[in-house]
Design a protein around this motif. Sequence first.
Motif, short mmCIF file in Angstrom:
data_model
loop_
_atom_site.label_atom_id
_atom_site.label_comp_id
_atom_site.label_asym_id
_atom_site.label_seq_id
_atom_site.Cartn_x
_atom_site.Cartn_y
_atom_site.Cartn_z
N PRO A 209 -18.15 44.83 30.27
CA PRO A 209 -19.56 45.46 30.73
C PRO A 209 -19.92 45.85 29.61
CG PRO A 209 -17.77 47.04 31.15
CD PRO A 209 -16.77 45.68 30.69
N TRP A 215 -27.69 40.65 28.35
CA TRP A 215 -27.92 40.24 29.50
C TRP A 215 -29.00 40.80 30.05
CZ3 TRP A 215 -24.01 37.90 32.79
CH2 TRP A 215 -22.81 37.25 32.12
N LEU A 223 -29.52 43.13 37.99
CA LEU A 223 -28.64 43.55 37.17
C LEU A 223 -28.91 45.05 36.80
CD1 LEU A 223 -25.99 42.41 35.37
CD2 LEU A 223 -27.50 42.63 33.67
N GLN A 224 -27.62 45.89 36.92
CA GLN A 224 -27.79 47.35 36.76
C GLN A 224 -27.17 47.71 35.64
OE1 GLN A 224 -27.87 50.05 39.95
NE2 GLN A 224 -28.45 48.52 41.40
N TYR A 225 -27.47 48.63 34.76
CA TYR A 225 -27.05 49.33 33.55
C TYR A 225 -26.61 50.44 33.90
CZ TYR A 225 -28.05 45.22 30.70
OH TYR A 225 -28.20 44.10 30.10
N MET A 236 -23.23 47.65 31.47
CA MET A 236 -23.29 47.07 32.79
C MET A 236 -22.63 48.13 33.84
SD MET A 236 -22.99 43.01 33.01
CE MET A 236 -23.53 41.92 31.87
N THR A 239 -22.30 47.24 40.36
CA THR A 239 -22.49 47.22 41.80
C THR A 239 -22.63 46.06 42.21
OG1 THR A 239 -25.24 46.56 41.01
CG2 THR A 239 -24.58 48.67 41.08
N THR A 242 -24.79 43.34 40.59
CA THR A 242 -24.55 42.96 39.30
C THR A 242 -23.19 42.03 39.34
OG1 THR A 242 -25.05 45.23 38.40
CG2 THR A 242 -23.39 43.91 37.15
N TYR A 243 -22.29 42.37 40.04
CA TYR A 243 -20.91 41.32 40.29
C TYR A 243 -21.51 40.09 40.67
CZ TYR A 243 -17.92 45.67 40.26
OH TYR A 243 -17.10 46.56 39.98
#
Length: 484
Positions: A209, A215, A223-225, A236, A239, A242-243
């Motif tokens: 991550p 990305w 997509l979350q950081y 990353m 969540t 994201t997965y």
Amino acid sequence: MLGADGTAFLTRASERYQKILADVSLGSKSVPASGDTLEVVQLALRNGFQSELIPNSRSMYNYTLSVSGSTATLEGSSAFGLVYAMETFTQLVSRDPQTGLLSLPYSLLTIEDEPDYQWRGLMVDSGRRFVNVQLLKNLMDTMVANKLNVLHLHASDQCRFGVESKLFPNLTAGLTGDFGGFYTQSDIKDLISYGSDRGIRVVPEFDVPGHSRGWKGLIGQGLQYCNPQDPTFTQMYGTEATYNLVHQVLQEMSGLFVDEVFNIGCDETGVVGPCSLNSTFMFERHVLSFIEQDLNKTAAGWEEVQFDAGAATGKTIVNAWARHTAADVINTGHRAIESKNSAFYFTSAAPGGPDGWKRCWYDIATNVNSTGKPLLLGGEMSMWTDTYCITDQCGAAQGKAPVGHSLFAPDTDSRFSRSLGGMIWPRGYVAAAAFWNYDSKVDPTSPGFVSAIWSLNDKLAARGAFVCPTNCSCDQLSACGKPY
């Protein structure tokens, strides 16, 4: 039988080496050979030979080269072993300066050779400074000359996601101007084919991550950081959205890269915002399990995947590189690759000659007992491109621009190619020899060793390899004191 594909494979290989032999200089600096003039070179596959033409972890590379009078016989247990026999033969041959005929040093000669390890690798970081296809092919030509068989392609990092995605074209849409450069899916197929012809596996790494700024084009898809307010976007957050995105991308990439090993990095993560050590463990374990169970691949990662988050599964391959050794990894029951940074990291320049390469003559089996030896897959040298970033980590850090930043843009590819090659070779020859068959009695600073390295360097430079010139020192910006 070898079959039509195998015959075509060996025909391509023999044509490559015939061209190299045709180019052997009449003015060679080598001592004139004392053997008979060669009239016949025979290729032979041993009984029970492997017929596979795409290299994998089970591929055999052993070979025999024998010379009797005017005939040389090259034998291998696979097509890849025969390629290695041709390579050794080609390096031994010299051209008589009076007659122009090719000969070997002795009229009677037998070489039986095989590697100690299945993984003899070079990691190339294209997730920071893009390494174009032609440069990768040049590196692979030098790899096979040194009997290296794994190109570990670090394809995503802080500066880019470096492979075309048909599902998510916005991953590479921003790679223009100074940041231009990514591999099309056709490029990847071409590189795998080129590597296979030379017995080289192409193993991808898409870092998660951490090291995941490349990305960020998927933020709009969910997509979350860890800290969405921090524009560095370096890690990353796991969540469901994201997965789901990571799964889709890695599944697409898995279909491109045919090798059984798929590396996801898992290095240098931290506790940031909602991202805790436990959430990092869950992220990494989730993705590792997806690779193993859904993609039917063997997952790999850097040492942190075992020693920091502890997410490695029983099947995960672990690259030791900084705080831990291959022996430490093996003591946990995992398969290991030794990437020891003090021996095999080429991020920084080193003096030319033995002062710069002696550290590469390192026994990767140090402190590995006989019981653990089967878990030691081999060794790997690493050419990171941090020092070529246009800004510090392409905006993921706040330091000053690194020493090679002027070679970041794609319009400097010609100079960058010579620079990167000069950073790897010839010290990489020494690391490759240690991966093949380390011998504690060999002194890498001895006159004979030094002479052999420089001789190989001259031969490969004559083939067109990007290397640091013999008796010179090279850094990111210059060779022999002259700017690229």
